[in-house]
Design a protein around this motif. Structure first.
Motif: not given
Length: 409
Positions: A44-46, A339, A379, A385-386
Motif C-alpha cells: 500500500v503506497t501514498r 493512499v 484511492e 495504511e501505507p
C-alpha cells in the motif's frame, strides 16, 4: 539358539511393519496437510493520483469553408489539388459555363408555344398603338404650325396657342410610350421563343466571356475535392473544402455520462498520434447537445463532442493534418497525497470492497472504503495504511486465514 533366532526374526518383522505404517501415516499427513499458497504481493503506497476519461478522437481544421456552386452550370475540371495554397479573393478555384437548355415535356412545349402566340399578339397590339401615336403626333404638329401662324396675325389668343403646344408635347410623350411598349413586346416574344431552343449534344462552347469564376473566400489550403469530374452541377452543390491546417483542434466524442465529468480547461494527454512522445492539450468546449451513435457491438450510445486545443507549439504537432486519428485522456480529478492500492488487489465482499492483507504468513480479509479509481490504482479512504503488504490478484484458493507465501519471480 534356534528359539532365539526365531524370536529375533519376529521382532524384526514387527519393527519393520511398524516403520512402514508410521512412514505411510507421515506421508499422508504431509500430502494432505495445507501448504502455503504462493501469491503475488504488493505494498500500500501514498502518492499523487489522477483520474481521466479516455477515448478516440480526430483532428480537424478549426474553420472549414465549403465552396459551393453559386449558379447552376457546367463545371469544368477543377485544376486545384489537395494541399494547394489559396489566397482570399485572388486564387481561382472553379470555373462554370452556362449549360445547354433542357428538354421540354409535352405540357411544357404546349405552354411555350402558347406563350409565343400571346407574345406575338401583344407585339401586334403594341405596333398598332405606336402607329396611332405617330398619327396623333403628326396631326398635333400640323395643328401647332397653323396656330403659330394665326397667332402672329392676332387671330387667336395666346392661351389657345399654349393649349395646342401642350397637345403637341402630349402626343410626343405618347409616341415614346408606345415605342417603349413595342420594344417590351418584342423582348417578350424573344423570351417566349427562347423556351423552345432545342438542347444540343456535347459540352457547352468554351466562351471566356460566359465563364463564371469562383475564387477563394479565405486564405489557406485545399483540404478536399468534393467534385473532380466535369459535369452539370445545380446551384449550391459543394465543390471543395478549404481551411488553414495551422489551426487544428481535436474532437473527442465521449459517452454523455463521461462528458458531464469533464470541465473546460481540463488538461488532456494525447497519445497514439504517430509521434515519439505524447502531446498536451486543454479542453476548450463541451458541446451542449448530444447525438446518437451506434457502437461496434450495435448498441445505441449517447455521445457528446469535446473540443480540445493544442498547448504545445505548432512545430511539435505540425505533422498532423485534417482528419487524423488520436487517443486522448482527459483529466477529471487529481490529488497529490493519496493512499492507494492497485485495482488488482480488490474484490467484492458482501456489497463492499475488500482485499487480503498479509499479516505474518496469513492472508487476512479486510473490508476497505474506496474513493476514486482510474483503472490502475484505487484511492483508499479507510481500512489499510501505507506500507502494509496486500495480495495482488487473489485466486479462489485464497481465503481468510489461509497461509500464503510470496511467489518467486
Amino acid at each position: 539358539m534356534g528359539l532365539r533366532s526365531a524370536m529375533g526374526r519376529k521382532l524384526f518383522k514387527r519393527i519393520t511393519g511398524l516403520g512402514i505404517i508410521l512412514g505411510l501415516v507421515a506421508f499422508f499427513i504431509y500430502a494432505f496437510s495445507p501448504k502455503p499458497v504462493p501469491v503475488d504481493m504488493t505494498e500500500v503506497t501514498r502518492g499523487p493520483m489522477q483520474v481521466a476519461v479516455t477515448d478516440e478522437g480526430y483532428t480537424r481544421v478549426h474553420d472549414v469553408f465549403v465552396v459551393s456552386a453559386p449558379v447552376t452550370g457546367y463545371l469544368l475540371r477543377i485544376q486545384s489539388e489537395v494541399g494547394d495554397k489559396v489566397k482570399t479573393g485572388t486564387t481561382p478555384l472553379v470555373e462554370l459555363l452556362p449549360t445547354h437548355p433542357q428538354f421540354l415535356d409535352e405540357r411544357g412545349r404546349s405552354q411555350a408555344q402558347a406563350a409565343i402566340r400571346s407574345a406575338e399578339a401583344g407585339l401586334k397590339l403594341s405596333s398598332a398603338e405606336r402607329r396611332d401615336a405617330e398619327a396623333r403626333l403628326n396631326f398635333a404638329r400640323a395643328d401647332a404650325k397653323r396656330a403659330r401662324k394665326l397667332a402672329v396675325k392676332g387671330h387667336i389668343s395666346k392661351v389657345e396657342v399654349e393649349r395646342i403646344e401642350l397637345a403637341l408635347d402630349s402626343a410626343e410623350a405618347a409616341l415614346d410610350t408606345a415605342r417603349a411598349a413595342e420594344r417590351v413586346s418584342e423582348g417578350e416574344l424573344e423570351n417566349a421563343r427562347a423556351a423552345l431552343i432545342e438542347p444540343q449534344p456535347g459540352e457547352p462552347v468554351l466562351d471566356k466571356e460566359k465563364i463564371v469564376q469562383v475564387t477563394a473566400p479565405v486564405s489557406g489550403r485545399v483540404l478536399r475535392l468534393l467534385q473532380e469530374s466535369e459535369r452539370v452541377v445545380p446551384v449550391g452543390t459543394p465543390l471543395l473544402e478549404i481551411g488553414n491546417p495551422g489551426e487544428l483542434e481535436i474532437v473527442i466524442d465521449l459517452l454523455s455520462r463521461d462528458a458531464v465529468r469533464v470541465q473546460p480547461g481540463a488538461p488532456v494527454n494525447i497519445t497514439n498520434w504517430g509521434g515519439d512522445s505524447p502531446l498536451n492539450g486543454r479542453v476548450r468546449l463541451i458541446e451542449p447537445y448530444g447525438f446518437t451513435k451506434i457502437s461496434a457491438l450495435g448498441i445505441e450510445e449517447q455521445r457528446v463532442n469535446v473540443i480540445v486545443d493544442f498547448v504545445d507549439p505548432r512545430e511539435t504537432w505540425s505533422r498532423l493534418g485534417h482528419g487524423y486519428r488520436v487517443d486522448a485522456a482527459i483529466e477529471t480529478w487529481r490529488a497529490q497525497n493519496v493512499v492507494q492500492v492497485p485495482t488488482g488487489t480488490l474484490f467484492r465482499h458482501q456489497k463492499s470492497w475488500a482485499l487480503f492483507r498479509v499479516i505474518g504468513d496469513r492472508a487476512v480479509r479486510t473490508e476497505i472504503e474506496v474513493g476514486h479509481n482510474n483503472g490502475q490504482v484505487a484511492e483508499v479512504l479507510s481500512g489499510v495504511e501505507p506500507g502494509e503488504i496486500v495480495v495482488l490478484h487473489p485466486s479462489e484458493r485464497i481465503a481468510d486465514g489461509v497461509e500464503v507465501i510470496r511467489r518467486e519471480q
